[in-house]
Design a protein around this motif. Structure first.
Motif, PDB file in Angstrom:
ATOM      1  N   GLN A   1       0.824  -1.209   0.000  1.00  0.00           N
ATOM      2  CA  GLN A   1       0.000   0.000   0.000  1.00  0.00           C
ATOM      3  C   GLN A   1       0.852   1.251   0.000  1.00  0.00           C
ATOM      4  OE1 GLN A   1      -2.491  -0.548   3.446  1.00  0.00           O
ATOM      5  NE2 GLN A   1      -3.980  -1.809   2.338  1.00  0.00           N
ATOM      6  N   MET A   2       1.936   1.235   0.756  1.00  0.00           N
ATOM      7  CA  MET A   2       2.818   2.401   0.795  1.00  0.00           C
ATOM      8  C   MET A   2       3.493   2.633  -0.552  1.00  0.00           C
ATOM      9  SD  MET A   2       4.122   4.819   2.801  1.00  0.00           S
ATOM     10  CE  MET A   2       4.147   4.302   4.506  1.00  0.00           C
ATOM     11  N   ALA A   3       3.967   1.559  -1.185  1.00  0.00           N
ATOM     12  CA  ALA A   3       4.619   1.693  -2.488  1.00  0.00           C
ATOM     13  C   ALA A   3       3.638   2.199  -3.537  1.00  0.00           C
ATOM     14  CB  ALA A   3       5.219   0.353  -2.913  1.00  0.00           C
ATOM     15  N   MET A   4       2.416   1.676  -3.528  1.00  0.00           N
ATOM     16  CA  MET A   4       1.397   2.134  -4.473  1.00  0.00           C
ATOM     17  C   MET A   4       1.069   3.607  -4.244  1.00  0.00           C
ATOM     18  SD  MET A   4       0.194  -0.169  -6.655  1.00  0.00           S
ATOM     19  CE  MET A   4      -1.499   0.306  -6.919  1.00  0.00           C
ATOM     20  N   SER A   5       0.899   3.984  -2.995  1.00  0.00           N
ATOM     21  CA  SER A   5       0.589   5.387  -2.689  1.00  0.00           C
ATOM     22  C   SER A   5       1.708   6.311  -3.126  1.00  0.00           C
ATOM     23  CB  SER A   5       0.338   5.537  -1.184  1.00  0.00           C
ATOM     24  OG  SER A   5      -0.703   4.699  -0.752  1.00  0.00           O
ATOM     25  N   ASN A  50     -12.930  -2.660  10.659  1.00  0.00           N
ATOM     26  CA  ASN A  50     -12.870  -1.914   9.395  1.00  0.00           C
ATOM     27  C   ASN A  50     -12.321  -0.506   9.609  1.00  0.00           C
ATOM     28  OD1 ASN A  50     -13.939  -4.056   7.933  1.00  0.00           O
ATOM     29  ND2 ASN A  50     -16.042  -3.414   8.325  1.00  0.00           N
ATOM     30  N   TYR A  51     -12.652   0.103  10.742  1.00  0.00           N
ATOM     31  CA  TYR A  51     -12.166   1.460  11.038  1.00  0.00           C
ATOM     32  C   TYR A  51     -10.649   1.467  11.201  1.00  0.00           C
ATOM     33  CZ  TYR A  51     -11.193   5.706  13.685  1.00  0.00           C
ATOM     34  OH  TYR A  51     -10.655   6.894  14.123  1.00  0.00           O
ATOM     35  N   VAL A  52     -10.110   0.472  11.927  1.00  0.00           N
ATOM     36  CA  VAL A  52      -8.652   0.407  12.135  1.00  0.00           C
ATOM     37  C   VAL A  52      -7.936   0.208  10.804  1.00  0.00           C
ATOM     38  CG1 VAL A  52      -6.816  -0.962  13.173  1.00  0.00           C
ATOM     39  CG2 VAL A  52      -8.837  -0.373  14.508  1.00  0.00           C
ATOM     40  N   ARG A  53      -8.455  -0.674   9.933  1.00  0.00           N
ATOM     41  CA  ARG A  53      -7.836  -0.903   8.626  1.00  0.00           C
ATOM     42  C   ARG A  53      -7.913   0.353   7.763  1.00  0.00           C
ATOM     43  NH1 ARG A  53      -9.807  -6.039   9.884  1.00  0.00           N
ATOM     44  NH2 ARG A  53      -8.272  -7.708   9.554  1.00  0.00           N
ATOM     45  N   TYR A  54      -9.027   1.076   7.855  1.00  0.00           N
ATOM     46  CA  TYR A  54      -9.186   2.309   7.068  1.00  0.00           C
ATOM     47  C   TYR A  54      -8.196   3.374   7.529  1.00  0.00           C
ATOM     48  CZ  TYR A  54     -11.355   6.589   5.314  1.00  0.00           C
ATOM     49  OH  TYR A  54     -11.583   7.800   4.722  1.00  0.00           O
ATOM     50  N   VAL A  55      -8.045   3.523   8.839  1.00  0.00           N
ATOM     51  CA  VAL A  55      -7.112   4.528   9.373  1.00  0.00           C
ATOM     52  C   VAL A  55      -5.680   4.179   8.997  1.00  0.00           C
ATOM     53  CG1 VAL A  55      -6.169   5.476  11.504  1.00  0.00           C
ATOM     54  CG2 VAL A  55      -8.628   5.229  11.246  1.00  0.00           C
ATOM     55  N   SER A  56      -5.318   2.901   9.094  1.00  0.00           N
ATOM     56  CA  SER A  56      -3.957   2.481   8.746  1.00  0.00           C
ATOM     57  C   SER A  56      -3.662   2.746   7.268  1.00  0.00           C
ATOM     58  CB  SER A  56      -3.776   0.999   9.063  1.00  0.00           C
ATOM     59  OG  SER A  56      -3.977   0.747  10.432  1.00  0.00           O
ATOM     60  N   LYS A  57      -4.621   2.412   6.406  1.00  0.00           N
ATOM     61  CA  LYS A  57      -4.422   2.613   4.973  1.00  0.00           C
ATOM     62  C   LYS A  57      -4.261   4.093   4.647  1.00  0.00           C
ATOM     63  CE  LYS A  57      -6.406   1.408   0.477  1.00  0.00           C
ATOM     64  NZ  LYS A  57      -7.524   0.710  -0.217  1.00  0.00           N
ATOM     65  N   ASN A  58      -5.090   4.952   5.243  1.00  0.00           N
ATOM     66  CA  ASN A  58      -4.973   6.388   5.008  1.00  0.00           C
ATOM     67  C   ASN A  58      -3.671   6.943   5.561  1.00  0.00           C
ATOM     68  OD1 ASN A  58      -7.337   6.665   3.594  1.00  0.00           O
ATOM     69  ND2 ASN A  58      -8.562   7.323   5.348  1.00  0.00           N
ATOM     70  N   ALA A  59      -3.182   6.346   6.648  1.00  0.00           N
ATOM     71  CA  ALA A  59      -1.902   6.805   7.210  1.00  0.00           C
ATOM     72  C   ALA A  59      -0.769   6.540   6.214  1.00  0.00           C
ATOM     73  CB  ALA A  59      -1.630   6.093   8.529  1.00  0.00           C
ATOM     74  N   TYR A  60      -0.806   5.411   5.523  1.00  0.00           N
ATOM     75  CA  TYR A  60       0.211   5.110   4.517  1.00  0.00           C
ATOM     76  C   TYR A  60       0.125   6.097   3.345  1.00  0.00           C
ATOM     77  CZ  TYR A  60       0.241   0.695   7.048  1.00  0.00           C
ATOM     78  OH  TYR A  60       0.300  -0.260   8.029  1.00  0.00           O
ATOM     79  N   ILE A  61      -1.103   6.424   2.947  1.00  0.00           N
ATOM     80  CA  ILE A  61      -1.288   7.371   1.849  1.00  0.00           C
ATOM     81  C   ILE A  61      -0.762   8.747   2.209  1.00  0.00           C
ATOM     82  CG2 ILE A  61      -3.010   8.542   0.426  1.00  0.00           C
ATOM     83  CD1 ILE A  61      -4.727   6.030   0.610  1.00  0.00           C
ATOM     84  N   ILE A  62      -1.061   9.203   3.434  1.00  0.00           N
ATOM     85  CA  ILE A  62      -0.588  10.525   3.887  1.00  0.00           C
ATOM     86  C   ILE A  62       0.928  10.542   3.988  1.00  0.00           C
ATOM     87  CG2 ILE A  62      -0.615  12.146   5.822  1.00  0.00           C
ATOM     88  CD1 ILE A  62      -3.501  11.267   6.332  1.00  0.00           C
ATOM     89  N   THR A  63       1.525   9.446   4.485  1.00  0.00           N
ATOM     90  CA  THR A  63       2.973   9.362   4.578  1.00  0.00           C
ATOM     91  C   THR A  63       3.631   9.460   3.203  1.00  0.00           C
ATOM     92  OG1 THR A  63       2.782   7.980   6.541  1.00  0.00           O
ATOM     93  CG2 THR A  63       4.905   7.968   5.395  1.00  0.00           C
ATOM     94  N   ALA A  64       3.042   8.760   2.221  1.00  0.00           N
ATOM     95  CA  ALA A  64       3.592   8.813   0.873  1.00  0.00           C
ATOM     96  C   ALA A  64       3.481  10.203   0.284  1.00  0.00           C
ATOM     97  CB  ALA A  64       2.847   7.817  -0.023  1.00  0.00           C
TER      98      ALA A  64
END
Length: 205
Positions: A104-108, A191-205
């Motif tokens: 997810q981080m690489a894609m973002s 689902n909320y924890v997975r959503y927050v984690s995924k968005n955190a990777y996107i923001i980091t990228a």
């Protein structure tokens, strides 16, 4: 739909220029398989450390109407082996989420570079290689910490799911209502924890 279609078209442009992105799920599956092989071996050796204990039980012979004794066997583990089994389960979930997080981080990172690059012709499949390299050498700690949040939630989810199944078997209406409410709450929180984690990777990228 009117606002979503332009976004889909832009994403399609990225996928056309970065064809190697379709190989990323296969790469993640291969990495998880490499981890799963030694994990399975250690798990089998751990499971083999149990002790077989024989027990005498009584049962009723319906045809003859009398009690009969029979011997049964149980497989029991020491307390340390049980703790080690929980650790194995924890490590499997953490590693799986860690591999997903790297993808997810690489894609973002690759998509963000594409959208902020003026000359789109410079963006090729090698950009995904650069994104993976940057993720591994720069953001791997973020992926590890983000994926660390998922295992305790998953373990807690399994325990509460067992409680939900027990309550669902009850004939009491309050127990069934509690089971349905708890099941919905667990699904929402997971689902909320997975959503927050995924968005955190996107923001980091």
């Amino acid at each position: 739909i009117e606002y979503a279609m332009p976004i889909v078209k832009e994403v399609n442009k990225v996928l056309v220029r970065m064809k190697l992105v379709f190989l990323l799920p296969f790469l993640q599956t291969f990495a998880l398989a490499l981890f799963f092989i030694p994990w399975t071996v250690y798990w089998q050796f751990t499971a083999a450390t149990g002790t077989i204990i024989k027990h005498d039980f009584e049962r009723v012979n319906v045809e003859e109407g009398k009690l009969e004794l029979y011997t049964g066997k149980t497989y029991e583990f020491a307390w340390g082996v049980r703790v080690l089994s929980v650790f194995f389960l924890w490590s499997l979930v953490w590693t799986a989420q860690f591999i997903i997080a790297i993808g997810q981080m690489a894609m973002s990172l690759a998509f963000s570079v594409y959208f902020f690059t003026r000359d789109k012709s410079l963006f090729t499949s090698s950009s995904l290689k650069w994104a993976l390299t940057t993720t591994v050498f720069t953001h791997i700690g973020t992926c590890a910490y983000g994926s660390l949040i998922i295992p305790p939630v998953t373990t807690f989810y399994f325990v509460l799911s067992y409680i939900v199944r027990i309550c669902a078997r009850s004939d009491h209406c309050c127990a069934k209502y509690f089971a349905d409410s708890l099941d919905w709450l667990l699904s929402f929180h997971s689902n909320y924890v997975r959503y927050v984690s995924k968005n955190a990777y996107i923001i980091t990228a």
